[in-house]
Write an enzyme that holds these catalytic residues in place. Structure first.
Site, PDB file in Angstrom:
ATOM      1  N   GLU A  35       1.037  -1.233  -0.100  1.00 25.68           N
ATOM      2  CA  GLU A  35      -0.038   0.131   0.113  1.00 25.68           C
ATOM      3  C   GLU A  35       0.732   1.435  -0.044  1.00 25.68           C
ATOM      4  OE1 GLU A  35      -2.596   0.516   3.217  1.00 25.68           O
ATOM      5  OE2 GLU A  35      -3.554   2.302   2.339  1.00 25.68           O
ATOM      6  N   ARG A 261       5.288 -13.107   9.622  1.00 20.86           N
ATOM      7  CA  ARG A 261       5.833 -11.799   9.292  1.00 20.86           C
ATOM      8  C   ARG A 261       7.280 -11.591  10.039  1.00 20.86           C
ATOM      9  NH1 ARG A 261       2.714  -7.143   9.470  1.00 20.86           N
ATOM     10  NH2 ARG A 261       4.214  -5.848   9.953  1.00 20.86           N
ATOM     11  N   LYS A 271       4.614   0.827   9.431  1.00 23.37           N
ATOM     12  CA  LYS A 271       4.426   1.986   8.546  1.00 23.37           C
ATOM     13  C   LYS A 271       4.141   2.947   9.254  1.00 23.37           C
ATOM     14  CE  LYS A 271       3.160  -0.082   4.680  1.00 23.37           C
ATOM     15  NZ  LYS A 271       2.412  -0.039   3.459  1.00 23.37           N
TER      16      LYS A 271
HETATM   17  P1  ATP Z   1       2.685  -2.256   7.921  1.00 21.53           P
HETATM   18  O1  ATP Z   1       2.180  -3.116   9.012  1.00 21.53           O
HETATM   19  O2  ATP Z   1       4.191  -1.895   8.008  1.00 21.53           O
HETATM   20  O3  ATP Z   1       1.701  -1.066   7.489  1.00 21.53           O
HETATM   21  P2  ATP Z   1       1.541  -3.623   5.861  1.00 21.53           P
HETATM   22  O4  ATP Z   1       1.385  -4.907   6.139  1.00 21.53           O
HETATM   23  O5  ATP Z   1       0.293  -2.965   6.104  1.00 21.53           O
HETATM   24  O6  ATP Z   1       2.719  -3.180   6.748  1.00 21.53           O
HETATM   25  P3  ATP Z   1       1.485  -3.464   3.176  1.00 21.53           P
HETATM   26  O7  ATP Z   1       2.115  -2.469   2.331  1.00 21.53           O
HETATM   27  O8  ATP Z   1       0.085  -3.660   3.125  1.00 21.53           O
HETATM   28  O9  ATP Z   1       2.104  -2.989   4.354  1.00 21.53           O
HETATM   29  O10 ATP Z   1       2.439  -4.718   2.709  1.00 21.53           O
HETATM   30  C1  ATP Z   1       2.871  -5.220   1.752  1.00 21.53           C
HETATM   31  C2  ATP Z   1       3.132  -6.639   1.756  1.00 21.53           C
HETATM   32  O11 ATP Z   1       4.632  -6.795   2.513  1.00 21.53           O
HETATM   33  C3  ATP Z   1       1.952  -7.680   2.000  1.00 21.53           C
HETATM   34  O12 ATP Z   1       2.001  -8.697   1.506  1.00 21.53           O
HETATM   35  C4  ATP Z   1       2.564  -7.757   3.644  1.00 21.53           C
HETATM   36  O13 ATP Z   1       1.796  -8.975   4.097  1.00 21.53           O
HETATM   37  C5  ATP Z   1       3.996  -7.905   3.723  1.00 21.53           C
HETATM   38  N1  ATP Z   1       4.622  -7.396   4.787  1.00 21.53           N
HETATM   39  C6  ATP Z   1       4.515  -6.262   5.433  1.00 21.53           C
HETATM   40  N2  ATP Z   1       5.008  -6.239   6.737  1.00 21.53           N
HETATM   41  C7  ATP Z   1       5.893  -7.475   6.424  1.00 21.53           C
HETATM   42  C8  ATP Z   1       6.766  -8.083   7.555  1.00 21.53           C
HETATM   43  N3  ATP Z   1       7.092  -7.398   8.639  1.00 21.53           N
HETATM   44  N4  ATP Z   1       7.077  -9.332   7.259  1.00 21.53           N
HETATM   45  C9  ATP Z   1       7.090  -9.814   6.181  1.00 21.53           C
HETATM   46  N5  ATP Z   1       6.144  -9.411   5.300  1.00 21.53           N
HETATM   47  C10 ATP Z   1       5.600  -8.404   5.597  1.00 21.53           C
HETATM   48 MG    MG Z   2      -1.357  -3.374   5.183  1.00 22.66          MG
END
Ligand code: ATP
Ligand code: MG
Length: 552
Positions: A35, A261, A271
């Site tokens: 995102e 994760r 983020k």
């Molecule tokens: P955040 O919680 O930091 O905002 P998010 O999951 O909301 O992270 P996205 O931009 O939606 O961020 O994530 C893009 C991809 O990266 C998704 O498939 C998510 O599952 C993966 N991802 C995010 N954080 C992690 C992590 N700590 N370890 C592994 N994969 C991750």
């Molecule tokens: Mg997300």
């Protein structure tokens, strides 16, 4: 199926092997779906390495798709930063960059299809009522009074939502699934909401936006994704993913698989929290070298190879765990130990005057650029009458264990001569401003017999050098788990107030003149450092990437 790459197998690779063996897919297609609401962090690197790595190893394809369904929080700045980071890690997405917003038309079609089938309805409960009707983990929800509105009425209201005739919050489109489901995600989840805001891709075309859970399976299906990999928190959303795939007419039936994760101690990987650090100026920006963002790690001096190696070391599992920061640090240390040129840099200079060296004599000495790898060649180091050494490499009094320069005793200048400290000169404040020494011309490249030299220290010519600033970093958080806070505290309370030390007036050896931004070096006896973009023609700026040895 996999090639000879060093990547160990894992449950996702086994699943893919099975799908290929049983003919479910001819070629695998994965996607990385960030995102664009912030910069990528080390956790995302794991997801990137997994998705792009699988596509590489199985000769499939991996798409880069922005999941941009929350226009308020998203921006082009983030789109650009994210694409740059993925490319920098060394991965190439198949085709153009894709956007979930590019499918808004098709997603809208799916919504109409569901309404037509009696599987979606416009709900006019307000947010508070909706929460009340949803029930709890222990209690089932209740049906909305609008749930059985006839199809024609739903179509008309949904059209009004789309036309902008309905205010934000006054109506939503919901799937009609099961208000009594033990899985709250299945209790008539919202599919569309009204948001009268500008979108960074679609401008003002839409004032209704689909929810992530509705958008994601449809986008995957439209792109022919075979394996939709996401983190474990989406496990409970999988039934909804499958429901959307089952009830909408779509060109493919992708499957979602969850993995753990990546969590790293002594930092935060969210983020939202990283944005808070930036917004509250706890750091200089998303690319502050203390940030666990990919942009921050790059600026710090991490290489793509080291991050990919780290992700390989972490592996892919089904259970969440926290990885030690030391593992990330050892990945870059190993890389730089093998690949970084060596150089001298004096961080806290004190002047050494070699009294028996003629004032304008310059002798070019030479040292290896890499002690274990001759292919790096030799570097030329000018020796002059005055040189800088580190203040911490000199003592007026010490015991036998002191391996550096001592008043009245000898030390070798690395790749140069043995010098003896005869006298110190102090400034008005009493601090040592000069060490008066003599050198022995007979000691270049050899230790005359019977001579005990205390040690070898690095040094830089006082008249021929590169001025620089050196930024030393410590961990950004003192707490191993900054997310876990006591009552009344936030993760910000765990911040290490001494995570940055700026050393000005440092001097690096002449061969570093013109060093390019991002280049990493081993400053002998000090650690690994990388050239920062703040460097100017007057002074280079270096960031400490990692120490020579594990220090925590
Ligand atoms: P955040 O919680 O930091 O905002 P998010 O999951 O909301 O992270 P996205 O931009 O939606 O961020 O994530 C893009 C991809 O990266 C998704 O498939 C998510 O599952 C993966 N991802 C995010 N954080 C992690 C992590 N700590 N370890 C592994 N994969 C991750
Ligand atoms: Mg997300």
């Amino acid at each position: 199926m996999t090639d000879q790459s060093s990547t160990p197998t894992n449950f996702i690779r086994q699943l893919i092997d099975r799908d290929l063996a049983e003919g479910r897919h001819g070629r695998i297609v994965t996607r990385f779906p960030p995102e664009p609401n912030g910069y990528l962090h080390i956790g995302h690197a794991k997801s990137i390495c997994l998705n792009f790595g699988l596509a590489e190893d199985y000769q499939g394809a991996c798409h880069l798709r922005f999941d941009d369904t929350n226009p308020e929080k998203e921006s082009d700045e983030y789109v650009n930063a994210i694409s740059r980071d993925v490319a920098w890690l060394g991965f190439q997405w198949a085709g153009e960059i894709r956007y979930a917003s590019g499918y808004f038309e098709q997603i809208h079609e799916c919504a109409l299809e569901l309404i037509g089938k009696g599987l979606a309805y416009v709900d006019q409960l307000n947010a508070e009522q909706m929460r009340e009707y949803r029930g709890t983990l222990k209690e089932p929800g209740r049906d909305s009074p609008y749930r059985d509105r006839p199809v024609a009425g739903n179509l008309a209201l949904f059209a009004q939502m789309r036309a902008g005739d309905i205010d934000e919050g006054a109506a939503v489109l919901r799937a009609k699934i099961d208000m009594a489901s033990p899985n709250i995600n299945m209790r008539d989840p919202v599919l569309y909401r009204v948001r009268k805001v500008h979108h960074h891709q679609t401008g003002d075309t839409w004032c209704i936006y689909p929810m992530y859970d509705f958008t994601h399976p449809i986008s995957d299906a439209l792109e022919g994704i075979t394996h939709s990999l996401c983190t474990l928190e989406f496990e409970a959303h999988r039934p909804l993913y499958d429901w959307v795939i089952e009830h909408c007419t779509l060109p493919a039936q992708p499957k979602q698989t969850e993995f753990a994760r990546l969590n790293l101690n002594y930092t935060v990987t969210s983020k939202r929290k990283l944005k808070q650090l930036v917004d509250e100026r706890q750091v200089s920006g998303w690319d502050d070298p203390r940030m666990p963002t990919i942009a921050g790690l790059r600026r710090r001096g991490y290489t793509p190879a080291s991050l990919r190696r780290f992700c390989d070391m972490v592996g892919v599992a089904r259970a969440d765990s926290t990885v030690d920061m030391g593992m990330l640090e050892s990945a870059i240390r190993d890389d730089l130990n093998q690949n970084a040129p060596r150089a001298f840099c004096v961080l806290r200079p004190v002047r050494v005057v070699i009294e028996n060296w003629p004032a304008d004599q310059v002798e070019m000495l030479s040292g290896p650029v890499h002690p274990q790898d001759e292919s790096f060649g030799e570097r030329q180091i000018p020796m002059t009458r005055e040189v800088w050494i580190d203040r911490e490499d000199f003592l007026e009094e010490a015991n036998k264990k002191w391996k550096r320069l001592l008043l009245g005793d000898e030390v070798r200048l690395r790749y140069g001569y043995v010098i003896r400290a005869n006298e110190v000169v102090r400034d008005s404040s009493g601090e040592i401003s000069e060490i008066r020494c003599t050198y022995d011309p007979d000691t270049l490249g050899k230790n005359p017999e019977g001579r005990k030299v205390r040690g070898v220290i690095h040094w830089v010519s006082a008249s021929r050098n590169v001025p620089c600033e050196v930024r030393l970093y410590d961990r950004l958080f003192n707490e191993a788990n900054p997310d876990k806070t006591e009552e009344g505290k936030t993760f910000l309370d765990g911040i290490n107030p001494a995570s940055l030390t700026v050393l000005k007036g440092c001097v690096a050896e002449e061969s570093l003149a013109g060093a390019s931004v991002g280049q990493g070096y081993q400053f002998e006896r000090e650690g690994y450092f990388a050239v920062d973009p703040d460097s100017t023609s007057e002074a280079l700026v270096f960031n400490l990437t990692v120490g020579l040895r594990e220090s925590f």
